[in-house]
Design a protein around this motif. Structure first.
Motif, short mmCIF file in Angstrom:
data_model
loop_
_atom_site.label_atom_id
_atom_site.label_comp_id
_atom_site.label_asym_id
_atom_site.label_seq_id
_atom_site.Cartn_x
_atom_site.Cartn_y
_atom_site.Cartn_z
N HIS A 199 -21.85 -35.81 15.10
CA HIS A 199 -23.25 -35.75 15.50
C HIS A 199 -23.65 -37.20 15.72
CE1 HIS A 199 -27.65 -35.67 14.96
NE2 HIS A 199 -27.59 -34.41 15.37
N ALA A 200 -23.96 -37.57 16.95
CA ALA A 200 -24.11 -38.98 17.32
C ALA A 200 -25.13 -39.72 16.47
CB ALA A 200 -24.47 -39.09 18.80
N GLU A 201 -26.32 -39.16 16.28
CA GLU A 201 -27.36 -39.87 15.54
C GLU A 201 -27.01 -40.01 14.06
OE1 GLU A 201 -30.82 -37.54 16.56
OE2 GLU A 201 -31.46 -39.05 18.01
N CYS A 202 -26.47 -38.94 13.49
CA CYS A 202 -26.04 -39.01 12.08
C CYS A 202 -24.93 -40.03 11.91
CB CYS A 202 -25.58 -37.63 11.60
SG CYS A 202 -26.89 -36.42 11.39
N ASN A 203 -23.99 -40.04 12.85
CA ASN A 203 -22.86 -40.95 12.76
C ASN A 203 -23.30 -42.41 12.87
OD1 ASN A 203 -19.92 -41.06 12.47
ND2 ASN A 203 -19.96 -42.05 14.48
N THR A 204 -24.23 -42.68 13.78
CA THR A 204 -24.76 -44.04 13.94
C THR A 204 -25.45 -44.51 12.67
OG1 THR A 204 -25.03 -43.80 16.32
CG2 THR A 204 -26.34 -45.50 15.24
N ARG A 205 -26.27 -43.62 12.07
CA ARG A 205 -26.96 -43.98 10.82
C ARG A 205 -25.97 -44.18 9.69
NH1 ARG A 205 -28.58 -46.32 7.51
NH2 ARG A 205 -30.48 -46.13 6.22
N PHE A 206 -24.93 -43.34 9.64
CA PHE A 206 -23.91 -43.49 8.61
C PHE A 206 -23.20 -44.83 8.72
CE2 PHE A 206 -19.39 -43.43 7.64
CZ PHE A 206 -19.46 -43.29 6.26
N ARG A 207 -22.81 -45.21 9.91
CA ARG A 207 -22.06 -46.45 10.09
C ARG A 207 -22.92 -47.66 9.72
NH1 ARG A 207 -17.23 -45.49 12.54
NH2 ARG A 207 -16.92 -47.65 13.20
N ARG B 276 -13.32 -31.69 7.69
CA ARG B 276 -14.11 -30.75 6.88
C ARG B 276 -15.36 -30.33 7.64
NH1 ARG B 276 -10.21 -30.34 4.83
NH2 ARG B 276 -9.52 -30.56 2.69
N GLU B 277 -15.85 -29.15 7.34
CA GLU B 277 -17.15 -28.67 7.83
C GLU B 277 -18.06 -28.67 6.61
OE1 GLU B 277 -18.14 -27.53 10.90
OE2 GLU B 277 -16.23 -27.80 11.96
N TRP B 278 -19.02 -29.59 6.58
CA TRP B 278 -19.85 -29.77 5.39
C TRP B 278 -21.33 -29.59 5.68
CZ3 TRP B 278 -17.63 -34.77 2.67
CH2 TRP B 278 -16.59 -34.39 1.82
N THR B 279 -22.05 -29.09 4.66
CA THR B 279 -23.51 -29.10 4.69
C THR B 279 -23.99 -30.50 4.32
OG1 THR B 279 -23.71 -28.53 2.35
CG2 THR B 279 -23.58 -26.69 3.93
N LEU B 280 -25.27 -30.73 4.46
CA LEU B 280 -25.85 -32.01 4.08
C LEU B 280 -25.62 -32.31 2.60
CD1 LEU B 280 -27.71 -34.45 4.76
CD2 LEU B 280 -29.65 -33.00 4.13
N GLU B 281 -25.80 -31.30 1.75
CA GLU B 281 -25.61 -31.51 0.30
C GLU B 281 -24.18 -31.91 -0.02
OE1 GLU B 281 -24.39 -30.73 -3.71
OE2 GLU B 281 -23.79 -29.45 -2.03
N GLN B 282 -23.23 -31.29 0.62
CA GLN B 282 -21.83 -31.64 0.38
C GLN B 282 -21.53 -33.06 0.83
OE1 GLN B 282 -20.37 -28.12 2.53
NE2 GLN B 282 -19.15 -27.59 0.73
N PHE B 283 -22.06 -33.43 1.98
CA PHE B 283 -21.81 -34.77 2.49
C PHE B 283 -22.42 -35.84 1.58
CE2 PHE B 283 -22.91 -38.51 4.98
CZ PHE B 283 -21.66 -38.84 5.51
N LEU C 212 -32.29 -36.53 10.19
CA LEU C 212 -31.45 -36.47 11.39
C LEU C 212 -30.56 -35.23 11.41
CD1 LEU C 212 -30.30 -40.21 11.52
CD2 LEU C 212 -31.95 -39.10 13.05
N TRP C 213 -30.18 -34.76 10.23
CA TRP C 213 -29.20 -33.67 10.10
C TRP C 213 -29.74 -32.35 10.66
CZ3 TRP C 213 -24.38 -34.52 7.59
CH2 TRP C 213 -23.59 -33.38 7.39
N GLY C 214 -31.04 -32.12 10.46
CA GLY C 214 -31.62 -30.83 10.84
C GLY C 214 -31.56 -29.86 9.67
N ASP C 215 -31.26 -28.62 9.94
CA ASP C 215 -31.14 -27.60 8.89
C ASP C 215 -30.11 -28.08 7.85
OD1 ASP C 215 -30.67 -25.42 7.27
OD2 ASP C 215 -30.17 -24.03 8.91
N PRO C 216 -30.50 -28.24 6.58
CA PRO C 216 -29.58 -28.74 5.56
C PRO C 216 -28.32 -27.88 5.41
CG PRO C 216 -31.83 -28.76 4.74
CD PRO C 216 -31.85 -28.01 6.03
N GLN C 217 -28.41 -26.61 5.78
CA GLN C 217 -27.25 -25.72 5.68
C GLN C 217 -26.37 -25.77 6.94
OE1 GLN C 217 -26.46 -24.29 2.76
NE2 GLN C 217 -28.25 -25.46 2.09
N GLN C 218 -26.81 -26.53 7.92
CA GLN C 218 -26.01 -26.70 9.14
C GLN C 218 -24.70 -27.39 8.80
OE1 GLN C 218 -26.57 -26.05 12.61
NE2 GLN C 218 -24.46 -26.77 12.78
N LEU C 219 -23.59 -26.76 9.18
CA LEU C 219 -22.28 -27.35 8.95
C LEU C 219 -21.99 -28.37 10.05
CD1 LEU C 219 -20.19 -24.18 8.00
CD2 LEU C 219 -21.03 -25.96 6.44
#
Length: 252
Positions: free
Chosen positions: A143-151, A192-199, A231-238
């Motif tokens: 996910h481009a925006e999440c990945n940019t913020r993570f980096r 992995r396919e993770w939810t926000l909480e898992q990440f 940025l993630w959206g729905d927290p349960q979104q994998l």
């Protein structure tokens, strides 16, 4: 503080959270390593943590010795009939001379005294024993925006709080002296396919996050979690998380 004590201090109370959140390696990694071994009597998983990889190795070898300097990690390892878990440093192994067909150090070799560890490898490794120093690099989020913020968080914000040894992980141990017949390996990754909480649970296991909190910079993790949540959206979104696997692979 010795390397053994330094490593143990980072992970002494982390066993439970590691067991819950740390990503496990793909089966293709273990299948490949087993395929490189001439015999499958005894394998060593050194710096085994809570034994996630040890259990996978045990499906391909008659017996496995799994060791770690952290008692907390060993206490959180799930028992497996053909695995013997032990609190031992990498440089002093309880295996007998020339008894091992595979030696794996996954995401742990940067804590070792390499010269002493290699001496021990030569003592316990049987003829043709395979040695694998495995690491996984900086993750990416699909996910481009999440990945940019993570980096930004990884390199610019939490980066200064990583122990110096972390640079070896990010480089795939490329700068390590490796005095063995080097072998090639196929491209592999952990996915992995993770939810926000898992990440976020995974990120909170990092030694850098704990070091930042000790330095009074708990706000770094809090701000990152808050912004990533938006940025993630729905927290349960994998969302797909990928880590590239790197190795120094050799044969005795």
């Amino acid at each position: 503080m010795t390397q053994d004590n330094l490593a143990a201090s980072h992970f002494q109370t982390a066993g439970e959270s590691y067991a819950k959140y740390r990503p496990t390696y793909p089966t293709e990694l273990v299948e490949f390593l087993a395929s490189q071994c001439q015999q499958h009597n005894l394998a060593l998983d050194v710096g085994c943590g809570n034994g996630q990889l040890s259990g996978m190795i045990a499906k391909h070898f008659r017996k496995v010795l799994a060791t770690d300097v952290s008692a907390s990690q060993i206490e959180n390892a799930a028992p497996v009939p053909n695995i013997r878990f032990a609190v031992e440093p990498a440089e002093h192994c309880s295996a007998e001379d020339a008894s091992l067909n595979l030696i794996v150090a996954a995401q742990s070799a940067h804590w070792f005294n390499l010269a002493s560890f290699y001496e021990e490898v030569r003592r316990v490794g049987a003829s043709g024993c395979v040695l694998a120093l495995v690491s996984y690099g900086v993750l990416s989020i699909n996910h481009a925006e999440c990945n940019t913020r993570f980096r930004q968080f990884y390199y610019d914000e939490i980066g200064p709080y990583w122990p110096p040894e972390r640079q070896h992980v990010d480089s795939g141990y490329a700068s390590f002296d490796f005095p063995f017949q080097e072998l090639e390996y196929p491209e592999m990754s952990i996915e992995r396919e993770w939810t926000l909480e898992q990440f976020l649970g995974y990120v909170r296991t990092w030694s850098s996050v704990k070091a930042a909190a000790k330095a009074g910079k708990q706000s770094l993790m809090e701000s990152f979690a808050r912004e990533l949540t938006s940025l993630w959206g729905d927290p349960q979104q994998l969302r797909k998380i990928s880590w590239p696997i790197a190795m120094r692979l050799g044969r005795l």
